[in-house]
Design an enzyme around this catalytic site. Sequence first.
Site, PDB file in Angstrom:
ATOM      1  CG  ASP A  87       9.325  -4.293   5.943  1.00 47.26           C
ATOM      2  OD1 ASP A  87       9.304  -5.049   5.098  1.00 47.26           O
ATOM      3  OD2 ASP A  87       9.858  -2.853   6.131  1.00 47.26           O
ATOM      4  CE  LYS A  96      11.261  -3.370   2.898  1.00 47.71           C
ATOM      5  NZ  LYS A  96      11.655  -2.513   4.123  1.00 47.71           N
ATOM      6  CB  CYS A 110       8.419   0.022   4.792  1.00 49.36           C
ATOM      7  SG  CYS A 110      10.267   0.266   5.495  1.00 49.36           S
TER       8      CYS A 110
END
Length: 188
Positions: free
Chosen positions: A16, A96, A140
């Site tokens: 990310d 995701k 995450c």
Amino acid sequence: MKPTTHKTTTALLVIDVQNDFMAGGALAVPDAEEILPVVNALIASADYELVVATQDMHPGNHASFGLWPVHCVQATLGAELNPKLLRDQIQVIWRKGTDQAVDSYGAFFDNTGKTTHLADLLKAKGITAVDVVGLATDYCVGTTALQAAPLFKTRVLLPGCKGVGIKPDDIPNMITQMRAGGVEVIEG
Ligand SMILES: [Zn+2]
């Protein structure tokens, strides 16, 4: 008889590293830009068989909005990978959080525990170990590493990570949890 070889085949998972999680973004992680040189050096190194970058990628009415500010909405600049990331050397982009109703902190399973099939892709490519870097340590990155640990030899390289730290203990608590879950956490 030939000796058995135990070759480790490692993938780098870059979690990310997106505009919305960096300075000026909707959900900026403090000092996130500092990881870029570290992450890029890892991407450019010869240490990895495969480089995977994940992208948090939500529909505009995602269930996580409310708990979190609106972020990483598909087809927006905020959802794009940071332009300074060595994109050309990333072989797989893994999205995701695309399901409207369910969030997915981890790259391997969503927040309800449903598989994303990332592990299948890695295993099909012969991957036996993963190094995890990116954003954010206490969400995450940590969740992805904890999900990976039963499946792959898993390390988190902290110089390539930054955390949110809403509560001061959140990042150290996640590091403790990762170590308890079989993740090797590398400090420097
Ligand atoms: Zn999200």
